[in-house]
Write a protein that holds these residues in place. Structure first.
Motif, PDB file in Angstrom:
ATOM      1  N   TYR A  14       0.827  -1.203   0.000  1.00 39.78           N
ATOM      2  CA  TYR A  14       0.000   0.000   0.000  1.00 39.78           C
ATOM      3  C   TYR A  14       0.867   1.261   0.000  1.00 39.78           C
ATOM      4  O   TYR A  14       0.610   2.204  -0.751  1.00 39.78           O
ATOM      5  CB  TYR A  14      -0.928  -0.012   1.212  1.00 39.78           C
ATOM      6  CG  TYR A  14      -2.008   1.043   1.170  1.00 39.78           C
ATOM      7  CD1 TYR A  14      -2.996   1.013   0.184  1.00 39.78           C
ATOM      8  CD2 TYR A  14      -2.059   2.069   2.103  1.00 39.78           C
ATOM      9  CE1 TYR A  14      -3.991   1.978   0.131  1.00 39.78           C
ATOM     10  CE2 TYR A  14      -3.048   3.036   2.069  1.00 39.78           C
ATOM     11  CZ  TYR A  14      -4.018   2.985   1.079  1.00 39.78           C
ATOM     12  OH  TYR A  14      -4.999   3.942   1.041  1.00 39.78           O
ATOM     13  N   TYR A  15       1.910   1.268   0.826  1.00 38.83           N
ATOM     14  CA  TYR A  15       2.799   2.432   0.852  1.00 38.83           C
ATOM     15  C   TYR A  15       3.659   2.505  -0.408  1.00 38.83           C
ATOM     16  O   TYR A  15       4.026   3.603  -0.850  1.00 38.83           O
ATOM     17  CB  TYR A  15       3.682   2.390   2.090  1.00 38.83           C
ATOM     18  CG  TYR A  15       2.922   2.575   3.386  1.00 38.83           C
ATOM     19  CD1 TYR A  15       1.805   3.403   3.454  1.00 38.83           C
ATOM     20  CD2 TYR A  15       3.302   1.919   4.550  1.00 38.83           C
ATOM     21  CE1 TYR A  15       1.102   3.563   4.638  1.00 38.83           C
ATOM     22  CE2 TYR A  15       2.611   2.066   5.739  1.00 38.83           C
ATOM     23  CZ  TYR A  15       1.504   2.899   5.773  1.00 38.83           C
ATOM     24  OH  TYR A  15       0.810   3.054   6.947  1.00 38.83           O
ATOM     25  N   GLN A  16       3.975   1.359  -0.994  1.00 39.06           N
ATOM     26  CA  GLN A  16       4.685   1.383  -2.270  1.00 39.06           C
ATOM     27  C   GLN A  16       3.798   1.983  -3.364  1.00 39.06           C
ATOM     28  O   GLN A  16       4.286   2.670  -4.273  1.00 39.06           O
ATOM     29  CB  GLN A  16       5.140  -0.027  -2.651  1.00 39.06           C
ATOM     30  CG  GLN A  16       6.282  -0.555  -1.784  1.00 39.06           C
ATOM     31  CD  GLN A  16       6.820  -1.876  -2.271  1.00 39.06           C
ATOM     32  OE1 GLN A  16       7.266  -1.998  -3.410  1.00 39.06           O
ATOM     33  NE2 GLN A  16       6.784  -2.893  -1.411  1.00 39.06           N
ATOM     34  N   TYR A  17       2.508   1.731  -3.265  1.00 37.79           N
ATOM     35  CA  TYR A  17       1.535   2.394  -4.140  1.00 37.79           C
ATOM     36  C   TYR A  17       1.615   3.900  -3.926  1.00 37.79           C
ATOM     37  O   TYR A  17       1.613   4.683  -4.882  1.00 37.79           O
ATOM     38  CB  TYR A  17       0.145   1.841  -3.816  1.00 37.79           C
ATOM     39  CG  TYR A  17      -1.025   2.460  -4.540  1.00 37.79           C
ATOM     40  CD1 TYR A  17      -0.913   3.044  -5.804  1.00 37.79           C
ATOM     41  CD2 TYR A  17      -2.295   2.444  -3.949  1.00 37.79           C
ATOM     42  CE1 TYR A  17      -2.009   3.595  -6.446  1.00 37.79           C
ATOM     43  CE2 TYR A  17      -3.404   2.984  -4.584  1.00 37.79           C
ATOM     44  CZ  TYR A  17      -3.255   3.563  -5.830  1.00 37.79           C
ATOM     45  OH  TYR A  17      -4.351   4.104  -6.458  1.00 37.79           O
ATOM     46  N   GLY A  18       1.727   4.310  -2.657  1.00 43.36           N
ATOM     47  CA  GLY A  18       1.837   5.725  -2.338  1.00 43.36           C
ATOM     48  C   GLY A  18       3.081   6.364  -2.936  1.00 43.36           C
ATOM     49  O   GLY A  18       3.049   7.518  -3.385  1.00 43.36           O
ATOM     50  N   GLU A  19       4.184   5.635  -2.934  1.00 41.55           N
ATOM     51  CA  GLU A  19       5.423   6.167  -3.510  1.00 41.55           C
ATOM     52  C   GLU A  19       5.356   6.206  -5.028  1.00 41.55           C
ATOM     53  O   GLU A  19       5.939   7.087  -5.661  1.00 41.55           O
ATOM     54  CB  GLU A  19       6.619   5.317  -3.052  1.00 41.55           C
ATOM     55  CG  GLU A  19       6.932   5.445  -1.566  1.00 41.55           C
ATOM     56  CD  GLU A  19       8.277   4.840  -1.200  1.00 41.55           C
ATOM     57  OE1 GLU A  19       9.272   5.153  -1.888  1.00 41.55           O
ATOM     58  OE2 GLU A  19       8.326   4.067  -0.230  1.00 41.55           O
ATOM     59  N   ALA A  20       4.624   5.246  -5.631  1.00 42.52           N
ATOM     60  CA  ALA A  20       4.577   5.145  -7.093  1.00 42.52           C
ATOM     61  C   ALA A  20       3.552   6.083  -7.720  1.00 42.52           C
ATOM     62  O   ALA A  20       3.715   6.511  -8.876  1.00 42.52           O
ATOM     63  CB  ALA A  20       4.255   3.702  -7.495  1.00 42.52           C
TER      64      ALA A  20
END
Length: 520
Positions: free
Chosen positions: A38-44
């Motif tokens: 989910y946080y990787q989604y936020g970074e991407a």
């Protein structure tokens, strides 16, 4: 000091103290199994708004969804878009762990919700009563724990409260002055824009958010100022524009993709299992009593006592026609009753407690506030009322201290606390205890090359493991191996029970994680 600031000073001081506590403790919380992608989604997701990326010949919107494209593109990223900026800035300055920084800002978002719950409660309650009402909400261990580790449900609950607050304020303002398009001033225009933006952002977070607009609309109807209704047209247009701008998944096919998300969320396809009353259920097969039972045993003992007392107080005031703000309060009643009725009637899939429906709790605490008001009327002396309220808040504060950093696993003493819930209900279901478990194992092996097999979500454990500890999925476990088990579905008490625990992580008499050395 300005009079308005002085009026709200007590709640601001408490929120500041809470923030300081959060700053000193946010690094204690482990990553949940729901956070990594989910946080990787936020970074991407910033890629979707990059002008150079759009101008390049190989632009691909799928790069904006992170490593879990099929899952996360159907979740609106607006909270991630907003919060990622201070998170990434602070990481570049401090070098702190990215998950811990997210936890800090999640908590700040929760505190904003506490403040607006206080502001909303002021519609019906005196400032001192609204203050204690907000503190009762703040001191719930269930909510305090989720406030750090849950970037989805508490932020939506916060936005729900804020939108209702400003929506009611807008209706009040427009109803009192009967404002038309020709008469509208700058402040009134900003209220319309703000409510539209908030509804759009809320819908980005949870597809059920248009229900907020329904609640505000019902309140407008109760005012019988029909010109106010017309203002919902620009509000709706603004909300749709904001929703579209903040959700890249909608850009290619707005209507088709939105309806697809609506269908998916209405019929959650999850196959997760849930431990309830000592039995495993599929998330879509839970018994009718699931939500009522969890509401009763995961909030502190005084909440429902105060709620019942408050309900009786409100009923009496309505009978005596002593409640001036009955229209807005009836909408608050409807908020809780309608969503609870929907859950009980249609039985949507539920798991991880009732976290997806935290937004039904503010009405519970507002009604509890009327119970606090009644106690204050009986006590009469301010020092006595404060003493009573502090004793009621102690139930939650004690749970927060005893369970830290696993406050979200809280159960009240109606079932014997978290130790009484162990093996019967889900406790530490999000595996945040992996952090403490791996840290203790690191000390235990003292630099020796070690193989750790993990029964569930090994990547979470690997995140906290040093180079000398290799973490793998527990497929073939042999005697002498180290095996990490969690409390989810009570696996820590069901798998390899005859093997000894070399490390055990838990709180208040319950075991959340255990590392076992497998015996022959």
């Amino acid at each position: 000091m300005p009079a308005k600031l002085k009026k709200h000073l007590p709640i601001l001081i408490v929120l500041l103290i809470s923030l300081i506590i959060g700053i000193f403790t946010f690094q204690d919380y482990g990553m949940t199994w729901d956070e990594n992608f989910y946080y990787q989604y936020g970074e991407a997701v910033g890629y979707a708004y990059s002008i150079p990326a759009h101008l390049s010949s190989d632009f691909d919107i799928n790069r904006a969804y992170g490593p879990s494209i099929g899952d996360h593109k159907v979740y609106g990223p607006v909270y991630l878009l907003i919060t990622r900026i201070p998170v990434l800035v602070l990481r570049s300055i401090t070098g702190l762990d990215i998950f811990s920084l997210w936890h800090l800002f999640n908590f700040i978002t929760f505190l904003i919700g506490v403040y607006y719950l206080y502001r909303l409660a002021l519609r019906w309650l005196k400032p001192n009563v609204a203050f204690w009402t907000a503190l009762l909400y703040l001191s719930q261990p269930l909510l305090w724990g989720h406030a750090f580790i849950n970037p989805k449900d508490p932020p939506f609950a916060t936005l729900f409260i804020i939108t209702i607050h400003y929506g009611f304020k807008m209706v009040d303002h427009f109803s009192a002055k009967n404002i038309t398009l020709k008469k509208i001033g700058r402040n009134q225009l900003w209220l319309v824009i703000l409510v539209g933006i908030l509804i759009g952002i809320a819908t980005n977070l949870r597809i059920i958010a248009p229900f907020i607009a329904v609640l505000i609309f019902i309140y407008a109807l109760l005012q019988r100022k029909w010109k106010v209704i017309l203002w919902f047209i620009p509000i709706g247009i603004i909300a749709i524009i904001v929703l579209y701008i903040t959700w890249p998944y909608l850009w290619d096919a707005p209507v088709e993709n939105f309806l697809g998300v609506l269908a998916r969320m209405s019929n959650n396809p999850t196959k997760l299992k849930v431990l309830f009353y000592g039995k495993e259920y599929r998330a879509y097969e839970l018994p009718l009593r699931y939500l009522p039972v969890l509401l009763g045993i995961t909030l502190t003992e005084p909440v429902w006592i105060l709620f019942t007392l408050g309900f009786g107080s409100v009923a009496f005031k309505l009978w005596k026609k002593e409640l001036d703000e009955w229209k807005s309060l009836s909408v608050i009643f409807f908020w809780f009753i309608f969503i609870t009725g929907y859950i009980l009637a249609l039985r949507p899939p539920m798991y991880d407690g009732f976290r997806h429906f935290f937004f039904i709790l503010p009405p519970v605490f507002i009604l509890a506030g009327f119970g606090i008001e009644q106690i204050s009327a009986w006590g009469k002396k301010p020092w006595l009322n404060s003493l009573v309220m502090l004793s009621l808040l102690f139930y939650g504060v004690r749970g927060i201290i005893a369970l830290h950093p696993y406050e979200y696993a809280y159960y009240n003493q109606f079932i014997g606390g978290v130790s009484g819930a162990e093996g019967t209900y889900e406790t530490e279901y999000w595996l945040t205890c992996y952090k403490e478990s791996v840290e203790e194992l690191t000390t235990f092996v003292n630099g020796a090359e070690t193989l750790l097999q993990v029964y569930r979500e090994p990547n979470n454990a690997a995140y906290y493991a040093p180079e000398n500890i290799e973490v793998i999925d527990a497929i073939h476990v042999a005697p002498g191996d180290y095996l990490l088990l969690s409390a989810r579905l009570n696996e820590v008490n069901m798998i390899h029970r005859k093997s000894s625990n070399i490390i055990e992580v838990g709180r208040d008499g319950a075991t959340f994680c255990a590392i076992r050395e497998i015996e022959p």
